[in-house]
Design a protein around this motif. Structure first.
Motif, short mmCIF file in Angstrom:
data_model
loop_
_atom_site.label_atom_id
_atom_site.label_comp_id
_atom_site.label_asym_id
_atom_site.label_seq_id
_atom_site.Cartn_x
_atom_site.Cartn_y
_atom_site.Cartn_z
N GLU A 39 0.86 -1.18 0.00
CA GLU A 39 0.00 0.00 0.00
C GLU A 39 0.90 1.24 0.00
O GLU A 39 1.83 1.33 0.81
CB GLU A 39 -0.89 0.04 1.25
CG GLU A 39 -1.91 -1.08 1.35
CD GLU A 39 -3.11 -0.93 0.44
OE1 GLU A 39 -3.16 0.05 -0.34
OE2 GLU A 39 -3.99 -1.81 0.47
N PRO A 98 2.10 6.44 3.96
CA PRO A 98 3.23 6.82 4.82
C PRO A 98 3.44 5.76 5.90
O PRO A 98 2.47 5.25 6.46
CB PRO A 98 2.78 8.14 5.46
CG PRO A 98 1.59 8.59 4.69
CD PRO A 98 1.00 7.42 4.00
N THR A 146 -2.01 3.86 -5.84
CA THR A 146 -2.23 3.42 -4.45
C THR A 146 -1.24 2.34 -4.04
O THR A 146 -1.26 1.89 -2.90
CB THR A 146 -3.66 2.88 -4.27
OG1 THR A 146 -3.81 1.68 -5.05
CG2 THR A 146 -4.70 3.89 -4.70
N LEU A 147 -0.42 1.89 -4.99
CA LEU A 147 0.49 0.78 -4.68
C LEU A 147 1.95 1.15 -4.95
O LEU A 147 2.25 1.86 -5.91
CB LEU A 147 0.15 -0.43 -5.56
CG LEU A 147 -1.13 -1.19 -5.24
CD1 LEU A 147 -1.41 -2.21 -6.34
CD2 LEU A 147 -1.05 -1.87 -3.89
N GLU A 157 -0.18 -3.81 5.41
CA GLU A 157 -0.01 -3.05 4.18
C GLU A 157 0.62 -3.84 3.04
O GLU A 157 0.72 -3.35 1.92
CB GLU A 157 0.83 -1.78 4.48
CG GLU A 157 -0.07 -0.70 5.09
CD GLU A 157 0.65 0.16 6.09
OE1 GLU A 157 1.71 -0.25 6.59
OE2 GLU A 157 0.15 1.26 6.39
N VAL A 173 0.17 -6.13 0.25
CA VAL A 173 -1.00 -6.60 -0.48
C VAL A 173 -0.71 -7.94 -1.15
O VAL A 173 -1.49 -8.87 -1.09
CB VAL A 173 -1.44 -5.56 -1.53
CG1 VAL A 173 -2.74 -6.00 -2.21
CG2 VAL A 173 -1.64 -4.20 -0.88
#
Lengths: 566, 163
Positions: free
Chosen positions: B10, B13, B42-43, B69, B71
């Motif tokens: 992801e 931060p 987003t990745l 986070e 994925v």
């Protein structure tokens, strides 16, 4: 469309997430939130005296109820004081949501007043953490935090909220998500059927089986299913410290706890087993002793929801990743389908062997006639006085092991591995049950300030202090490995605990002789039932916890007393 | 054995610090690490090389997968794959050496991307072994500075790491 401030959104979202109690302590960065707490009544707040206690209280609440415990503390020192409580919850897989205040967003990174990088500090001991960057995200973050904390292998989740995210005069649309779906987080719902079938075949063919169950069974609420499996197969069952109560402590098929201070029969059975099924347990080093000598003849079946627990320290022959309950259901269904039973003759021989072990080392500690009591007998007397039905918490040390060994837990969710604040968290939610914190004169002083919280909220827990005037477990190791050099394990200048608790408005009873104990216990659970009672019991300082596994040995290598070894 | 682990992360931060923190916390070793956003904003795509026996690598991938986070994750070294690393290297290039270094760079299909009277800056792409072979060929003595991106990798053929 409902417009709300960030502070109000937070409290509302907590309520929608099912929160009854927040355990916390206010401070500068959370003042807007505390004002929001003040202006509502759905969510109650418990003011502790030290933030560490807030985290432990939330933990105790979570262990007893199965729901996430909620902690709320201010930035900097407030946040860092919760670290021990968060680490405890992480290690023990306890669902917890910790809300920490943070300095204003524009000050972050400037070493502002009471600024600490809480996300950084807590990162290794949380399941996940969130930083709020936009007030309107608060409801979704809260919902996600509860979802993550309570599903899969549970654990603590931290939400760090800068003060400017909660400004009372800035209002945003409140949207609490109906359903949480995360592309990167999908906890397993069931085990692999092929693997479960293999496991059942192994179990049916076993001649010397042991069922070794841990905290995962309790967390999943699957004690009944475990009991059904044990009884149906007529297999012996041992529990880890975290798993006590999953199988009844007074049950015929129960071997006691296993591991470093496990029972003789549990450790002997493990060492000699041909099939071991671990259910919701993780082959902790306090269980296995030396891993290269662990259960030399056993095929290992390992059921756990966390794939990283499997084959981490002990390689599993049949790994099954999935929730304990769902896997046990499937196992039972397969057993029904197969219509087979285990080898009765082999089991009879196995039980005969186990019963011999039980007889060989049944007494476990030497009683004597001196008025100075052994700690074990105090626990046994307390077990009788509470009819074995209390919630018990403890700290860490000899008293913890004595409580685990000698209080026979018949119910799950009754044993918590730590502390006075945990006992408080439980008692507030189970006011009609007996809640006893078994502690030592060393441990209790770590959070003794919470006596004040107990007075404020009327929390009548019982504190049983096994007072041996020394840090017992440290002293025991020093006796065994350092020729009795008691380096800093001796507690000089102890307070008068009776006066101390009286000063906090509670009841204190000091017991120095055996003859005084029955009356003291009767008063504690009778006359003073609705009061907090601190029972300060003098016990033999020279007593050690046995059995004790010999380091670098196998499961069966144990000291059974100061002079006797297997 | 050396493994190349490729992760879709992801793009948030703090996500990277969870990955690197995990390695520090559990005593795993990161040899190289590269990370950059992907076509899907987003990745992030992260490639790391690490070493360990099968059991250790299994633990590393399991622990990484546990991070909320992370994925998707693949151990590229389990199948056919392409790996590349980019190096910028400054070398001393004086007199007769200049021609020799140019020739060596050509053999390795490197490009001289900056020139000064006494220094060449060469850009070179390839596997880690190839980059090391180049340094060996020109002689470590004339190397003034190197900077390497770390390994990036992708599976060969139809196999794709995506959502």
């Amino acid at each position: 469309m409902e417009l709300m401030s960030g502070g109000d959104m937070l409290v509302r979202a907590l309520h929608e997430s099912g929160v009854e109690y927040i355990y916390g302590y206010p401070g500068g960065s959370l003042l807007h939130v505390y004002d929001a707490v003040y202006r509502q009544s759905a969510v109650k707040h418990v003011l502790v005296r030290h933030e560490q206690a807030a985290a432990h209280m939330a933990d105790g609440y979570a262990r007893a109820t199965g729901k996430p415990g909620v902690v709320m503390v201010t930035s900097g020192p407030g946040a860092t004081n919760t670290i021990t409580g968060i680490a405890t919850a992480f290690t023990d897989s306890i669902p917890m949501v910790v809300i920490t205040g943070q300095v204003m967003s524009h000050l972050i990174g400037d070493d502002a007043f009471q600024e600490t990088d809480m996300l950084g500090v807590s990162r290794p001991i949380v399941k996940h953490s969130f930083a709020v960057r936009r007030p309107e995200d608060i409801p979704e973050i809260v919902a996600k935090a509860f979802y993550i904390a309570s599903t899969g292998r549970p654990g603590p989740v931290v939400i760090d909220i800068p003060k400017d995210m909660t400004m009372p005069n800035e209002r945003y649309e409140y949207v609490y998500p109906k359903k949480i779906k995360m592309r990167s987080y999908t906890p397993p719902q069931r085990g692999h059927s092929g693997q479960i079938k293999k496991a059942v075949e192994l179990l049916l063919a076993a001649k010397r089986p042991v069922i070794y169950s841990g905290g995962g069974v309790i967390i999943d609420g699957s004690s009944d299913k475990l009991r059904a499996l044990v009884d149906r197969l007529n297999f012996p069952c041992t529990n880890t410290l975290m798993g006590l109560g999953a199988y009844p402590g007074t049950g015929e098929r129960f071997l006691g706890m296993l591991g470093m201070h496990g029972s003789y029969e549990a450790n002997m059975a493990m060492h000699n087993a041909d099939v071991v099924i671990a259910i919701g347990a993780r082959f902790d080093d306090r269980v296995t002793n030396a891993t290269n000598k662990f259960c030399p003849d056993a095929k290992i079946i390992h059921v756990d929801i966390d794939p990283s627990s499997i084959s981490k320290t002990i390689i599993a022959d049949v790994p099954i990743v999935g929730p304990v309950g769902a896997v046990l259901d499937e196992m039972m269904a397969l057993l029904d389908e197969a219509g087979e039973t285990p080898d009765a003759e082999a089991l009879e021989t196995w039980w005969k062997q186990i019963n011999e072990w039980r007889e060989r080392h049944g007494g476990r500690y030497e009683k004597n006639d001196s008025q100075l009591m052994k700690p074990q007998e105090v626990i046994e007397a307390m077990w009788t006085a509470t009819k074995g039905d209390a919630f018990i918490t403890s700290d860490v040390g000899q008293h913890q092991m004595f409580a685990a060994q000698y209080y026979k837990f018949d119910k799950p969710n009754r044993w918590m591995g730590f502390g006075f604040p945990a006992a408080m968290g439980i008692k507030m939610n189970f006011p009609d049950d007996m809640v006893v914190c078994v502690t030592g004169e060393g441990s209790i002083q770590m959070n003794i300030q919470e006596l004040s919280t107990c007075l404020q909220y009327g929390i009548p827990v019982k504190i049983l202090c096994l007072n041996n005037g020394s840090l017992g477990m440290v002293r025991q190791w020093q006796d065994m490995n350092y020729e009795g050099r008691h380096s800093h394990s001796y507690m000089e200048s102890l307070p008068d605990f009776v006066k101390l608790v009286e000063a906090y408005g509670h009841v204190g009873i000091r017991v120095t002789e055996r003859d005084q104990l029955p009356q003291a216990l009767e008063d504690t659970f009778g006359k003073y039932n609705d009061r907090l009672v601190f029972l300060d019991v003098a016990v033999d300082e020279t007593e050690h916890v046995y059995p004790m596994q010999v380091p670098t040995g196998s499961m069966r290598d144990m000291w059974l007393s100061k002079t006797e070894r297997t | 054995m050396r493994h190349i682990i490729s992760i879709l992360l992801e793009n948030e931060p703090g996500a990277l610090s969870r990955v690197t923190g995990l390695f520090a916390q559990r005593g795993y070793n990161i040899e190289t690490l590269t990370v950059a956003p992907t076509e899907d904003e987003t990745l992030s795509r992260l490639t790391m090389t690490t070493t360990g026996d099968d059991r250790k690598i299994e633990q590393i991938t399991k622990q990484l997968n546990k991070l909320i986070e992370v994925v998707k994750l693949v151990d590229l070294s389990e199948g056919p794959h392409i790996e590349r690393e980019l190096m910028l290297i400054k070398v001393k290039a004086i007199g007769a050496q200049r021609a020799e270094i140019k020739r060596t760079a050509d053999i390795f299909r490197g490009q001289i991307v900056d020139v000064s009277p006494s220094v060449y800056t060469i850009q070179l792409t390839g596997t880690t072994d190839k980059l090391e072979a180049f340094i060996e060929s020109i002689g470590p003595g004339c190397v003034l500075e190197t900077v390497r991106t770390g390994v990036s990798g992708i599976a060969r053929g139809e196999k794709v790491l995506s959502l």
